[in-house]
Design a protein around this motif. Structure first.
Motif, PDB file in Angstrom:
ATOM      1  N   THR A 514       0.823  -1.210   0.000  1.00  0.00           N
ATOM      2  CA  THR A 514       0.000   0.000   0.000  1.00  0.00           C
ATOM      3  C   THR A 514       0.857   1.260   0.000  1.00  0.00           C
ATOM      4  O   THR A 514       2.027   1.237   0.371  1.00  0.00           O
ATOM      5  CB  THR A 514      -0.928   0.023   1.224  1.00  0.00           C
ATOM      6  OG1 THR A 514      -0.132  -0.064   2.413  1.00  0.00           O
ATOM      7  CG2 THR A 514      -1.902  -1.139   1.185  1.00  0.00           C
ATOM      8  N   THR A 518      -1.272   4.840   3.953  1.00  0.00           N
ATOM      9  CA  THR A 518      -2.525   4.155   3.617  1.00  0.00           C
ATOM     10  C   THR A 518      -2.492   2.747   4.188  1.00  0.00           C
ATOM     11  O   THR A 518      -1.517   2.018   3.999  1.00  0.00           O
ATOM     12  CB  THR A 518      -2.723   4.077   2.087  1.00  0.00           C
ATOM     13  OG1 THR A 518      -2.739   5.401   1.551  1.00  0.00           O
ATOM     14  CG2 THR A 518      -4.028   3.378   1.740  1.00  0.00           C
ATOM     15  N   SER A 519      -3.542   2.379   4.869  1.00  0.00           N
ATOM     16  CA  SER A 519      -3.597   1.044   5.457  1.00  0.00           C
ATOM     17  C   SER A 519      -4.683   0.182   4.843  1.00  0.00           C
ATOM     18  O   SER A 519      -4.744  -1.016   5.088  1.00  0.00           O
ATOM     19  CB  SER A 519      -3.841   1.155   6.973  1.00  0.00           C
ATOM     20  OG  SER A 519      -5.080   1.802   7.230  1.00  0.00           O
ATOM     21  N   GLN A 549     -11.241   3.366   8.856  1.00  0.00           N
ATOM     22  CA  GLN A 549     -11.133   2.808   7.504  1.00  0.00           C
ATOM     23  C   GLN A 549     -12.086   3.518   6.545  1.00  0.00           C
ATOM     24  O   GLN A 549     -11.736   3.787   5.393  1.00  0.00           O
ATOM     25  CB  GLN A 549     -11.433   1.307   7.549  1.00  0.00           C
ATOM     26  CG  GLN A 549     -10.383   0.493   8.281  1.00  0.00           C
ATOM     27  CD  GLN A 549     -10.827  -0.939   8.505  1.00  0.00           C
ATOM     28  OE1 GLN A 549     -12.019  -1.216   8.680  1.00  0.00           O
ATOM     29  NE2 GLN A 549      -9.869  -1.863   8.507  1.00  0.00           N
TER      30      GLN A 549
END
Length: 696
Positions: A514, A518-519, A549
């Protein structure tokens, strides 16, 4: 008044389909409310519909029925004229046209096909153009004609229409000998310099003019003995076999239709052998004359072969059949995507698009239509061609999409697989893919295979992967294609026509990873409605994101929107708007909105908000007055996968919206997923989207 153009041909076989496809393609970039109309059509044969009507309605998905697309049949027109009821005939045509005019911004009107009386049909075309009060675009056939012949034909047609008070806005001279196309264009421009009109010349192209086996079979009313699934293969030439085998074989040319009496078993077997041989050209089909069919022993040989080329049978003798077959003209059908792509490309290259835009300038422009969105994307992709790897090269849909992309020179394609197998699949499925235009890689034979293996091993050894495991993984096309993107040997990958979403995303997460900060890898769909384009996220990846999220999905979706020319107005969707509701799901969305606003105060974000308040100005003003997003939202973030997936499918089915996606976001480099039920158009759109991501 509705904008319209009347295509009138000066003679038969002038290539109306090519011009109609080109004009409609341009018109749909201006408005989605485009219609097609033929005042008079030929009489139906065995219940079949008019080919041109079926072609344009099915290919462009026009919002009209076959019945609405024509006035009356030529037989009925003749009856009314012979009964002295010409006015009644005109009233029928005008009435049906006016009903279309009420619904559409632009209507392309096409003349009859000149399959009966040329004089009568030409007279009717002038009458219809005059009474429908529509400008005329004249189309002529330059096949085997000189500059003077073309000029005379064009001048007569222009004078006839003008003498009947019809406005001629242009002329297209089609099927010009490629060797003299510049001479013809320059000469016509000089001869008609005093007339302010569109004037274009289009060279003849065998990819458009060559008939298929199906065309020949229908023209000859032939019986199809074998190879019914390969009837759409092109026939470039015809070869009569009336000599001994050793003399016949050297005369075979590529994509030949071989004609021979049905009792010539030696020719039948020799043709089969030549087709299978690497030393002889490809055979398009076999046409058996005199009503005789092969002996049972020869039939047994044929029936034991897989994917036979078509074998036809007619009752007439070879001489009569050859003369009749020579008169066959090519027909374009809605499922002939490759030939349609060729036609559009020819039109785009040789017709003055700027002047055409001026002619169509009165078409109402209302937002970004699906065609305009697709056109804009295609032009962006063409400016700086990306290399896109397609791991599922053995899927016929992938090969057909590749044929179109290669022909239009939009992206550079890499197909994964064994080349001989892919060539065989393309051939069996009648896909005209020029493999010289694409790169085909067999992963295990690739020069960088070991480098890829070592790279994967280094990336995953902390997870317990050894070299043997890395070698096995790299033999998988999904991992190999992903590694090509990671190593810079391709700018993006599109997969999922055969593989699951997980099989596409997992290698990307392990190899590409990613973006910093950004997860969450998420997705969006571009929902191209008749008057605007909306961005839906996330409808494909995350089942039940939490507030953090969801905020990240919103910000990623906004960045995606910006990257594709859409100024984001983000709606965080819920079952209540503003502070009117409460509950765990509403609070999740409310918190996500606060997080997203804190991270990106420069973006316009509203939430929680209901869908109707987000997209309907009246409802939005009532429920959330003063909001910069309510009623204007174009980036809609759904609270969970269940809601998002069902909503996008419902909108797609109920409104006819074009849904492009899912487009993955959050990865360092672009990898995008297809549905296993995807259509060729879905593949085209996803590849183009991926190409744009790859060159940004």
């Amino acid at each position: 008044m509705t904008n319209s153009i009347y295509i009138s041909t000066a003679e038969p076989n002038s290539g109306k389909a090519l011009v109609a496809l080109g004009i409609l393609e341009n018109s749909l970039r201006k408005s989605s409310k485009v219609g097609f109309f033929k005042p008079v059509i030929g009489d139906f044969n065995s219940g079949k519909e008019d080919e041109h009507i079926s072609l344009v309605i099915e290919h462009f998905g026009l919002d009209q029925t076959h019945e609405e697309a024509y006035g009356l049949t030529l037989k009925r027109a003749n009856e009314l004229i012979s009964q002295g009821k010409k006015d009644e005939m005109l009233e029928i045509v005008i009435d049906k046209y006016k009903k279309l005019e009420e619904r559409f911004d632009f209507i392309l009107i096409e003349s009859s096909d000149y399959k009966n009386s040329i004089t009568l049909e030409h007279s009717l075309n002038i009458e219809f153009a005059k009474n429908l009060a529509t400008p005329v675009l004249i189309l002529t056939n330059a096949h085997k004609k000189s500059l003077e012949d073309c000029s005379d034909s064009l001048r007569v047609a222009i004078d006839e229409f003008k003498s009947n008070d019809c406005q001629v806005i242009g002329a297209i001279v089609n099927r010009v000998n490629p060797d003299i196309v510049t001479e013809v264009h320059t000469g016509l421009a000089e001869k008609f310099a005093s007339k302010k009109m569109l004037l274009s010349t289009i060279p003849a192209d065998e990819r458009i003019s060559s008939p298929t086996i199906r065309d020949i079979a229908e023209h000859l009313d032939a019986k199809v003995l074998y190879g019914v699934r390969n009837l759409d293969v092109l026939v470039d030439n015809m070869t009569i076999a009336a000599m001994q085998m050793q003399n016949f074989l050297p005369k075979i040319k590529d994509n030949s239709l071989v004609m021979t009496p049905g009792d010539r078993g030696d020719i039948v077997l020799g043709t089969l052998s030549a087709h299978r041989s690497q030393n002889y050209p490809n055979i398009a089909g076999l046409l058996l004359t005199t009503g005789l069919e092969p002996d049972d022993s020869i039939k047994k040989v044929i029936e034991g072969m897989k994917d036979m080329f078509p074998v036809l049978s007619v009752k007439e003798n070879t001489y009569h059949t050859a003369n009749s077959a020579a008169d066959v003209t090519a027909s374009m059908r809605a499922n002939d995507l490759t030939r349609i792509a060729y036609a559009k490309e020819l039109f785009e290259q040789h017709v003055d698009s700027k002047m055409l835009e001026e002619l169509l300038s009165t078409v109402k422009i209302d937002g970004m239509t699906p065609k305009m969105f697709q056109y804009t994307l295609t032009q962006r992709a063409k400016k700086k061609k990306a290399k896109i790897v397609l791991p599922e090269g053995n899927d016929p849909r992938i090969l057909e999409a590749t044929a179109i992309l290669a022909t239009q020179d939009i992206v550079d394609i890499v197909l994964l697989g064994k080349k001989d197998e892919l060539v065989d699949i393309a051939r069996k499925n009648v896909i005209n893919l020029d493999f010289d235009l694409v790169e085909v890689i067999n992963p295990v034979e690739y020069s960088k295979f070991n480098e890829y293996v070592n790279t994967l091993y280094e990336l995953r050894k902390h997870k317990g992967m050894n070299l043997d495991m890395a070698t096995d993984a790299m033999s998988d096309v999904s991992y190999f294609g992903t590694m090509m993107v990671q190593m810079g040997d391709a700018q993006g990958m599109v997969s999922g026509a055969v593989h699951t979403t997980a099989a596409t995303i997992r290698p990307a997460l392990q190899v590409i990873k990613t973006k910093p900060g950004t997860s969450v890898v998420s997705s969006v769909f571009f929902m191209s409605l008749p008057d605007r384009v909306l961005v839906y996220g996330d409808c494909a990846v995350n089942p039940n994101p939490n507030s953090d999220q969801l905020a990240e999905i919103a910000l990623s979706s906004a960045e995606t929107a910006i990257a594709f020319g859409i100024e984001p107005k983000i709606a965080m969707l819920s079952y209540s708007s503003g502070s009117s509701g409460s509950g765990e799901e509403v609070e999740k969305v409310r918190k996500a909105t606060e997080i997203a606003k804190a991270k990106r105060p420069d973006l316009k974000i509203e939430g929680p908000i209901q869908y109707d308040a987000a997209v309907d100005a009246t409802v939005g003003q009532k429920k959330m007055p003063g909001s910069e997003v309510a009623g204007q939202a174009n980036v809609l973030i759904f609270p969970d996968l269940n809601t998002g997936n069902n909503t996008y499918k419902a909108v797609q089915r109920e409104t006819g919206a074009l849904a492009i996606g899912p487009v993955l976001q959050g990865l360092n480099k672009p990898v995008n997923d297809l549905s296993r039920g995807c259509l060729v158009e879905d593949i085209l759109n996803t590849v183009i989207i991926t190409a744009i991501q790859g060159i940004q």
